[in-house]
Scaffold this motif. Structure first.
Motif, PDB file in Angstrom:
ATOM      1  N   ASP A  91     -37.259  21.366 -29.547  1.00  0.00           N
ATOM      2  CA  ASP A  91     -36.483  21.696 -28.740  1.00  0.00           C
ATOM      3  C   ASP A  91     -36.232  23.120 -28.586  1.00  0.00           C
ATOM      4  N   PRO A  92     -36.695  23.799 -27.892  1.00  0.00           N
ATOM      5  CA  PRO A  92     -36.568  25.348 -27.426  1.00  0.00           C
ATOM      6  C   PRO A  92     -35.346  25.917 -26.989  1.00  0.00           C
ATOM      7  N   SER A  93     -34.195  24.938 -26.888  1.00  0.00           N
ATOM      8  CA  SER A  93     -32.990  25.473 -26.772  1.00  0.00           C
ATOM      9  C   SER A  93     -32.393  25.469 -28.050  1.00  0.00           C
ATOM     10  N   CYS A 124     -35.673  27.173 -33.265  1.00  0.00           N
ATOM     11  CA  CYS A 124     -36.693  26.974 -32.576  1.00  0.00           C
ATOM     12  C   CYS A 124     -37.417  28.322 -32.135  1.00  0.00           C
ATOM     13  N   VAL A 125     -37.772  28.882 -32.904  1.00  0.00           N
ATOM     14  CA  VAL A 125     -38.370  30.481 -32.914  1.00  0.00           C
ATOM     15  C   VAL A 125     -39.869  30.805 -33.099  1.00  0.00           C
ATOM     16  N   ALA A 126     -40.533  29.734 -33.020  1.00  0.00           N
ATOM     17  CA  ALA A 126     -42.025  30.002 -33.463  1.00  0.00           C
ATOM     18  C   ALA A 126     -42.934  30.975 -32.218  1.00  0.00           C
ATOM     19  N   HIS A 127     -42.649  30.360 -31.213  1.00  0.00           N
ATOM     20  CA  HIS A 127     -43.738  30.933 -30.207  1.00  0.00           C
ATOM     21  C   HIS A 127     -42.986  31.573 -28.869  1.00  0.00           C
ATOM     22  N   LEU A 128     -43.830  31.823 -27.952  1.00  0.00           N
ATOM     23  CA  LEU A 128     -43.354  32.394 -26.543  1.00  0.00           C
ATOM     24  C   LEU A 128     -43.082  30.978 -25.610  1.00  0.00           C
ATOM     25  N   GLN A 129     -42.222  30.130 -26.274  1.00  0.00           N
ATOM     26  CA  GLN A 129     -41.670  28.886 -25.762  1.00  0.00           C
ATOM     27  C   GLN A 129     -40.144  29.086 -25.219  1.00  0.00           C
ATOM     28  N   CYS A 130     -40.131  29.499 -24.110  1.00  0.00           N
ATOM     29  CA  CYS A 130     -38.554  29.739 -23.603  1.00  0.00           C
ATOM     30  C   CYS A 130     -37.603  28.256 -23.407  1.00  0.00           C
ATOM     31  N   VAL A 159     -52.476  42.815 -12.569  1.00  0.00           N
ATOM     32  CA  VAL A 159     -51.347  42.476 -13.414  1.00  0.00           C
ATOM     33  C   VAL A 159     -50.936  41.183 -13.634  1.00  0.00           C
ATOM     34  N   ALA A 160     -51.252  40.509 -14.923  1.00  0.00           N
ATOM     35  CA  ALA A 160     -50.812  39.279 -15.286  1.00  0.00           C
ATOM     36  C   ALA A 160     -49.297  39.147 -15.682  1.00  0.00           C
ATOM     37  N   VAL A 161     -48.434  38.322 -15.029  1.00  0.00           N
ATOM     38  CA  VAL A 161     -47.084  38.064 -15.115  1.00  0.00           C
ATOM     39  C   VAL A 161     -46.746  36.571 -15.335  1.00  0.00           C
ATOM     40  N   ASP A 162     -46.046  36.164 -16.513  1.00  0.00           N
ATOM     41  CA  ASP A 162     -45.735  35.016 -16.734  1.00  0.00           C
ATOM     42  C   ASP A 162     -44.147  34.584 -16.686  1.00  0.00           C
ATOM     43  N   PHE A 163     -43.813  33.564 -15.803  1.00  0.00           N
ATOM     44  CA  PHE A 163     -42.548  33.225 -15.630  1.00  0.00           C
ATOM     45  C   PHE A 163     -41.899  32.225 -16.725  1.00  0.00           C
ATOM     46  N   HIS A 164     -42.769  31.452 -17.349  1.00  0.00           N
ATOM     47  CA  HIS A 164     -42.387  30.748 -18.553  1.00  0.00           C
ATOM     48  C   HIS A 164     -42.295  31.192 -19.787  1.00  0.00           C
TER      49      HIS A 164
END
Length: 494
Positions: A80-82, A86-92, A302-307
């Protein structure tokens, strides 16, 4: 269910859609956000036992029963990224406007490979791309396309760079004739902390991972410009052909940002395609920390992610080009999608800018987010996570049994649990690896592991704008409790 109840468009279908979405919403609320821990702790074997029923039964069980099963068997055993631990990855945690946009775009089911499959979506993606080019101060000739994320964006950027290089330096058309005979001389440069997708892209492009030359980083995890100069000189001396330089705005571990202006200057001097992987750090462009990205406006791509730090549901990214005409290196025309002719003049042809054919209307997600919150609203969310990382660093500094390994640039923090008993690095590495594994297995916290100077270390990535310093303290407490128990039970963990 009858066909009318399975598709939108009829009274029965519209009613069924409303009921299904309401049921799905309740399933999410009951199964995901009510949990105390970020994960149930179940192992792969235990999870596999929950899926003994036939995936394709002879007779269906109905949507209500299926949703109930998904809630109990899948969502209840998802991270649950909420959750603040839950702080492991770039998973918002995805923001509500993004979830609403996801519902809209999936129901409309537009495909961006031709205008007649996605009229308004095609035009809106172009408008969003224009806004993003403005956000990163790219010139009026800039252009872009939405991608699935950094992996695809980095691959496509290096594909364009390779084909431009082969045309200009070797007078060779890669699209028509494949790689030239001297392709084994081609080289890509990036830091030794750059994302692995640079090497992955080189493999997929037929150059091989050894075509990627990594350059040493400084104490802050940024590419060392002096080392880059020496590397370029060495490559030239050995008749290699460096053709692309990848800068990173937000490394995976430390969140470090390379000196982009200096890299842009080196790229111009050596005729290199300058790509900036800003999948992680690109969100700084909306904040008061924009100066950290100085030089990004000189990038070829440029690469940009929104997730990630824009808090949108997976997947959602974009590749932006300083000169939109560079897309011509991969352009093609499919008669059944975009017939060439005077009747089609002025019709956008987005499929010519993508490595995919069928492509979702993911541009709707950042559009809804930006329109709903504005630049100031998004900036406030990003900046709250940066402030939280600074607070987390202070907590680690105040703890006798924790060792901070860098100064946070973004919102990632790497550290080690090191009991005050003279434990050597090898034992500390084993202990930290075991802590991460044990915490995942009991579900109390989801943290990441990485290697720093050959020693296994722990990482928290603070992408939740609702998280507090108390949440971080709670994560450190369960980590410490786990470490203390392991040392008491096993000593210097075997």
């Amino acid at each position: 269910m009858t066909p009318d109840e399975l598709f939108l468009g009829s009274d029965a279908g519209n009613a069924a859609y409303r009921e299904a979405m309401e049921a799905a919403t309740e399933t999410v609320l009951e199964s995901v956000v009510d949990g105390e821990n970020p994960y149930s702790g179940h192992s792969p074997d235990v999870l596999a036992e929950r899926f003994d029923d036939a995936v394709i039964p002879e007779t269906g069980v109905g949507l209500d029963a299926t949703l109930e099963e998904v809630g109990e068997r899948v969502l209840a055993h998802s991270v649950d990224p909420s959750n603040g631990r839950c702080v492991a990855h770039l998973q918002c945690p995805p923001m509500i406007p993004g979830l609403a946009a996801e519902a809209l775009l999936t129901a409309a089911n537009q495909s961006l490979d031709s205008f007649d499959q996605a009229p308004a979506a095609t035009v809106l993606e172009e408008r969003v791309v224009d806004a993003l080019c403005d956000l990163f101060d790219l010139p009026a000739d800039g252009d872009g396309v939405f991608t699935s994320g950094g992996t695809e964006s980095n691959f496509q950027a290096l594909l364009l760079a390779r084909d431009r290089c082969c045309s200009r330096r070797f007078d060779h058309d890669v699209q028509a004739d494949g790689l030239p005979a001297n392709a084994d001389s081609l080289r890509v440069l990036c830091s030794d902390a750059a994302h692995f997708t640079a090497k992955q892209a080189a493999h997929h492009l037929g150059l091989g991972e050894n075509a990627v030359v990594t350059v040493a980083t400084d104490d802050e995890g940024r590419i060392d410009v002096s080392a880059l100069d020496a590397t370029l000189a060495d490559l030239r001396a050995h008749d290699h052909e460096p053709f692309a330089l990848v800068g990173t705005a937000g490394t995976t571990d430390f969140g470090s940002i390379d000196p982009l202006s200096a890299l842009a200057a080196r790229a111009a001097e050596h005729d290199l395609w300058f790509h900036v992987d800003a999948a992680y750090g690109g969100a700084l462009a909306v904040t008061d920390h924009r100066a950290l990205l100085d030089g990004i406006e000189r990038a070829d791509s440029v690469a940009v992610d929104f997730h990630k730090l824009f808090f949108q549901p997976i997947s959602c990214g974009a590749l932006l080009l300083r000169d939109g005409d560079e897309f011509d290196w991969m352009a093609r025309n499919a008669a059944y999608l975009n017939p060439a002719g005077h009747d089609d003049a002025g019709i956008p042809n987005l499929v010519a800018k993508s490595v995919r054919t069928t492509r979702r209307f993911d541009a709707l997600k950042p559009y809804v987010a930006f329109r709903s919150l504005g630049r100031e609203g998004i900036a406030a969310l990003v900046e709250s996570t940066l402030e939280l990382a600074d607070g987390a660093a202070a907590l680690v500094d105040d703890a006798d049994d924790l060792e901070r390994l860098h100064e946070p640039t973004l919102n990632a923090l790497v550290f080690r649990y090191r009991p005050a008993d003279g434990m050597d690095d090898r034992a500390v590495g084993r202990l930290n690896a075991t802590i991460r594994r044990e915490l995942l297995h009991d579900g109390r916290a989801v943290v990441a592991r990485t290697q720093v100077d050959g020693v296994t270390s722990l990482k928290v990535t603070l992408l939740d704008p609702t998280a507090t310093l108390d949440d971080v303290a709670a994560t450190l407490d369960v980590l410490r409790d786990c470490g203390e128990s392991l040392v008491a039970e096993r000593g210097a963990v075997a």
